[in-house]
Enzyme design. Structure first.
Site, PDB file in Angstrom:
ATOM      1  N   GLY A   1      -8.663 -43.364 -42.379  1.00  0.00           N
ATOM      2  CA  GLY A   1      -7.885 -43.168 -41.150  1.00  0.00           C
ATOM      3  C   GLY A   1      -8.547 -42.197 -40.207  1.00  0.00           C
ATOM      4  O   GLY A   1      -7.883 -41.384 -39.552  1.00  0.00           O
ATOM      5  N   ALA A   2      -9.883 -42.295 -40.106  1.00  0.00           N
ATOM      6  CA  ALA A   2     -10.660 -41.286 -39.385  1.00  0.00           C
ATOM      7  C   ALA A   2     -10.799 -41.569 -37.891  1.00  0.00           C
ATOM      8  O   ALA A   2     -11.506 -40.842 -37.194  1.00  0.00           O
ATOM      9  CB  ALA A   2     -12.045 -41.162 -40.013  1.00  0.00           C
ATOM     10  N   ASN A   3     -10.138 -42.606 -37.400  1.00  0.00           N
ATOM     11  CA  ASN A   3     -10.352 -42.963 -35.988  1.00  0.00           C
ATOM     12  C   ASN A   3      -9.305 -42.360 -35.050  1.00  0.00           C
ATOM     13  O   ASN A   3      -9.461 -42.402 -33.835  1.00  0.00           O
ATOM     14  CB  ASN A   3     -10.374 -44.484 -35.824  1.00  0.00           C
ATOM     15  CG  ASN A   3      -9.105 -45.138 -36.327  1.00  0.00           C
ATOM     16  OD1 ASN A   3      -8.846 -45.082 -37.524  1.00  0.00           O
ATOM     17  ND2 ASN A   3      -8.322 -45.746 -35.456  1.00  0.00           N
TER      18      ASN A   3
ATOM     19  N   GLY B   1      -5.861 -39.200 -34.598  1.00  0.00           N
ATOM     20  CA  GLY B   1      -5.016 -38.135 -35.115  1.00  0.00           C
ATOM     21  C   GLY B   1      -5.713 -37.134 -36.009  1.00  0.00           C
ATOM     22  O   GLY B   1      -6.816 -36.667 -35.728  1.00  0.00           O
ATOM     23  N   ILE B   2      -5.051 -36.818 -37.124  1.00  0.00           N
ATOM     24  CA  ILE B   2      -5.561 -35.806 -38.055  1.00  0.00           C
ATOM     25  C   ILE B   2      -6.908 -36.230 -38.628  1.00  0.00           C
ATOM     26  O   ILE B   2      -7.804 -35.408 -38.809  1.00  0.00           O
ATOM     27  CB  ILE B   2      -4.547 -35.568 -39.195  1.00  0.00           C
ATOM     28  CG1 ILE B   2      -3.222 -35.055 -38.632  1.00  0.00           C
ATOM     29  CG2 ILE B   2      -5.095 -34.562 -40.203  1.00  0.00           C
ATOM     30  CD1 ILE B   2      -2.092 -35.043 -39.635  1.00  0.00           C
ATOM     31  N   GLY B   3      -7.063 -37.522 -38.922  1.00  0.00           N
ATOM     32  CA  GLY B   3      -8.311 -37.997 -39.504  1.00  0.00           C
ATOM     33  C   GLY B   3      -9.500 -37.775 -38.595  1.00  0.00           C
ATOM     34  O   GLY B   3     -10.553 -37.303 -39.033  1.00  0.00           O
TER      35      GLY B   3
ATOM     36  N   SER C   1       3.045 -34.534 -47.703  1.00  0.00           N
ATOM     37  CA  SER C   1       3.967 -34.055 -46.678  1.00  0.00           C
ATOM     38  C   SER C   1       5.110 -33.324 -47.364  1.00  0.00           C
ATOM     39  O   SER C   1       5.421 -33.590 -48.537  1.00  0.00           O
ATOM     40  CB  SER C   1       4.517 -35.236 -45.862  1.00  0.00           C
ATOM     41  OG  SER C   1       5.659 -34.849 -45.114  1.00  0.00           O
TER      42      SER C   1
ATOM     43  N   TYR D   1       9.422 -43.324 -47.382  1.00  0.00           N
ATOM     44  CA  TYR D   1       8.296 -42.463 -47.014  1.00  0.00           C
ATOM     45  C   TYR D   1       8.183 -41.305 -48.000  1.00  0.00           C
ATOM     46  O   TYR D   1       7.079 -40.952 -48.447  1.00  0.00           O
ATOM     47  CB  TYR D   1       8.497 -41.948 -45.587  1.00  0.00           C
ATOM     48  CG  TYR D   1       7.347 -41.128 -45.068  1.00  0.00           C
ATOM     49  CD1 TYR D   1       6.124 -41.725 -44.761  1.00  0.00           C
ATOM     50  CD2 TYR D   1       7.474 -39.759 -44.867  1.00  0.00           C
ATOM     51  CE1 TYR D   1       5.059 -40.980 -44.286  1.00  0.00           C
ATOM     52  CE2 TYR D   1       6.419 -39.005 -44.388  1.00  0.00           C
ATOM     53  CZ  TYR D   1       5.212 -39.616 -44.099  1.00  0.00           C
ATOM     54  OH  TYR D   1       4.162 -38.868 -43.630  1.00  0.00           O
TER      55      TYR D   1
END
Length: 280
Positions: A8-10, A12-14, A136, A160
């Site tokens: 998920g590096a594209n 937000g946090i990533g 989380s 979640y």
């Protein structure tokens, strides 16, 4: 140079994590779902530090075939992996199922489990590797009794929470299993971050998220604990504070935090591992 793989590096946090590690001289493997956004992220990260290598691999954590293909490619092209950051996640707006498993549990636990499992030889080869799992504080809403069970009436926040609780137990079991191999594992609460989280929410929940968004922390701030765990001296990370901290621990704001949940036991962690192996 050290190598880190970030899912998920594209966005937000990533992406914020990738940028921070690029500044620190890490070679990077970016695992993304969207090719266009992934290429944009690659360009951003490469511009920050032209001296590093940046690779883009495509996978959807709910598609285990794509997860295995990514792992196979990394195993073919790398001799070791210093840091694995299971950052990508999914927040449900409605309850959906993949092979009778609730979709967010699939994306938040099963996909990362399968990826980690297939990268284990590279992590072992490093001698001192780190696995960082984005969890989380919502783990408090989870229940191990619901893991792997189809429940049409499950509330989205409970779903979640189940995935985030599984992240904690997965981290705990990794620490228990691989300490002798020099692998440490850490779970992270990044805070409530103004990233892609919750943008798919509709109805009252979506309305509340939009109201709260101006008060959320930035992706850069949300990435700080992951970056700290990836880069701090291992001796510092292994200092324990009661039952928190150290490998298998839960961190927020770059500090160990206590986990208050009756399901946070070695027995539950081992059971989760055993049931997750069916998907490998």
């Amino acid at each position: 140079m050290k190598t880190a793989l970030i899912t998920g590096a594209n966005v937000g946090i990533g992406l914020a994590t990738a940028k921070a590690l690029a500044r620190r001289g890490f070679n990077l493997i970016l695992v993304c779902r969207n090719e266009k956004k992934g290429k944009e992220a690659m360009a951003i990260v490469k511009q920050i530090n032209p001296a590093i290598t940046v690779e883009l691999l495509l996978a959807d954590l709910t598609d285990l075939g794509s997860v295995r293909r990514v792992a196979q490619q990394v195993n073919r092209t790398h001799q070791k992996l210093d840091v694995l950051i299971n950052n990508a996640g999914y927040s449900p707006d409605t309850i959906e199922f993949i092979d009778n498993i609730e979709k967010s549990f699939f994306a938040n636990h099963i996909g990362p489990f399968v990826l980690t499992y297939h990268l284990m030889d590279l992590l072992k080869a490093t001698g001192e590797a780190r696995i960082i799992n984005l969890s989380s504080a919502a783990y408090a809403l989870g229940s191990a009794s619901r893991f792997f069970k189809r429940n049409e009436n499950l509330a989205v926040l409970s779903a979640y929470g189940d995935g985030k609780l599984a992240n904690l137990l997965f981290t705990r079991e990794l620490a228990n299993r691989y300490a002798e191999a020099g692998i440490t594992a850490y779970a992270v609460h990044p805070g409530v971050v103004n990233s892609g989280f919750g943008t798919n929410f509709t109805g009252a929940l979506g309305f509340m998220m939009n109201l709260a968004r101006p008060f959320m922390r930035s992706p850069e701030r949300g990435a700080e604990t992951s970056v700290y765990l990836a880069t701090a001296p291992i001796a510092v990370l292994q200092k324990k504070d009661g039952q928190s901290g150290g490998s298998g621990g839960f961190f927020a704001d770059s500090k160990p935090k206590s986990i208050r949940h009756g399901d946070n036991t070695n027995k539950q962690a081992a059971e989760l591992w055993a049931k997750s192996l069916a998907f490998v």
